[in-house]
Enzyme design. Structure first.
Site, PDB file in Angstrom:
ATOM      1  CB  SER A  59      -0.968  -0.029   1.187  1.00 13.62           C
ATOM      2  OG  SER A  59      -1.987   0.936   1.032  1.00 13.62           O
ATOM      3  CG  ASP A  95      -5.719  -1.313  -5.043  1.00 13.80           C
ATOM      4  OD1 ASP A  95      -4.741  -2.018  -4.768  1.00 13.80           O
ATOM      5  OD2 ASP A  95      -6.213  -0.489  -4.246  1.00 13.80           O
ATOM      6  CG  HIS A 100      -5.179  -2.441  -0.878  1.00 12.55           C
ATOM      7  ND1 HIS A 100      -4.667  -1.704  -1.925  1.00 12.55           N
ATOM      8  CD2 HIS A 100      -4.660  -1.912   0.257  1.00 12.55           C
ATOM      9  CE1 HIS A 100      -3.887  -0.756  -1.439  1.00 12.55           C
ATOM     10  NE2 HIS A 100      -3.853  -0.861  -0.124  1.00 12.55           N
TER      11      HIS A 100
END
Length: 281
Positions: free
Chosen positions: A62, A158, A226
């Protein structure tokens, strides 16, 4: 990588380690010095033995994955020339999405990050010489000129970018989008069409780094998720997601050790039948 030394660097600065402001924020009493923190961490690790490493990977998930991209060449420069250095970004390929509302929310957010953290002077100069600093927070611009081998692991759907950026400004009064994002099989045809629009934007942004550079690796699947490298179930297990019948762990390993320059981009949802095995958040 099972017998490697691993170091977890906590993400704590809010700028993917790109910030440096000398003055203390007078209201929040916060130091915006992520770039200085990053350098201190690496210097400490070098002193503790990393300078003697034969292989090194800078990775993150991330916002940490974004930091791994932006700091990739800096990391290479801080290690001895004889060390094999590569970078892995997991769910860090944030694109300059046009939301359903027609706005670009993440560009506005990144402009605020750059202004607050003083990031302009720490972002890759090869990018800021051509684009505005807030655009250079996006890998589709910043990663073009990265010289160090880079592997991008990301979903083309995503989860975080769709919820937090693409759907920003959508008033979900009837809860239909909430039902969709908590289980993609419950999405309506019009919602799937909208998600395919995000997919097209993502792949267009990704295309900026999909050149003939053999050091670039890609594992771009179509799972609604994600981050996929931090949990064993998605990294390497009997039921983890696959591309070309290859797990993420094997793809990254083959790329790092130069056994196979893995570069695979999945077909659009719902073609990948292994997505039912991937974590949804």
């Amino acid at each position: 990588f099972y017998n490697w030394n691993r170091v977890l660097v906590r993400y704590c600065d809010g700028s993917s380690y790109m910030g440096y402001v000398e003055a203390v924020d007078p209201n929040a009493k916060i130091f915006y010095r992520g770039a200085r923190v990053w350098r201190a961490v690496v210097d400490d690790l070098l002193a503790k033995g990393m300078k003697d490493a034969q292989n090194a990977v800078l990775s993150g998930g991330s916002a940490g994955g974004l930091g791994a991209i932006l700091q990739c060449d800096n990391f290479r420069a801080l290690l001895p020339s004889g060390v094999k250095v590569k970078c892995l970004s997991d769910a860090g390929f944030f694109i300059n999405t046009v939301a359903i509302s027609g706005t670009r929310p993440l560009q506005e957010i990144f402009a605020g990050v750059v202004a607050t953290h003083g990031s302009a002077t720490n972002l890759p100069e090869a990018c800021t010489s051509k684009f505005s600093p807030e655009l250079c927070m996006f890998p589709q611009y910043a990663a073009r000129d990265i010289q160090t081998p880079l592997f991008v692991l990301n979903s083309a759907y995503d989860y975080w970018q769709i919820i937090q950026v693409f759907l920003q400004g959508v008033f979900d009064t009837d809860g239909k989008w909430r039902n969709c994002i908590t289980g993609i099989t419950r999405c309506s045809d019009s919602q799937i069409q909208a998600l395919q629009g995000f997919n097209k934007q993502f792949l267009a942004g990704l295309s900026s780094i999909c050149d003939d550079n053999p050091t670039r690796g890609l594992f771009i699947n179509s799972c609604f998720c994600h981050c996929q490298s931090e949990a064993q179930q998605t990294w390497l297990s009997d039921d983890s997601s696959r591309l070309d019948n290859t797990t993420i762990a094997k793809a990254v390993g083959d790329w790092f050790y130069d056994r196979n320059p893995f570069r695979k981009i999945d077909f659009p949802y719902p073609c990948d039948k292994t997505c039912r095995r991937a974590a949804s958040v």
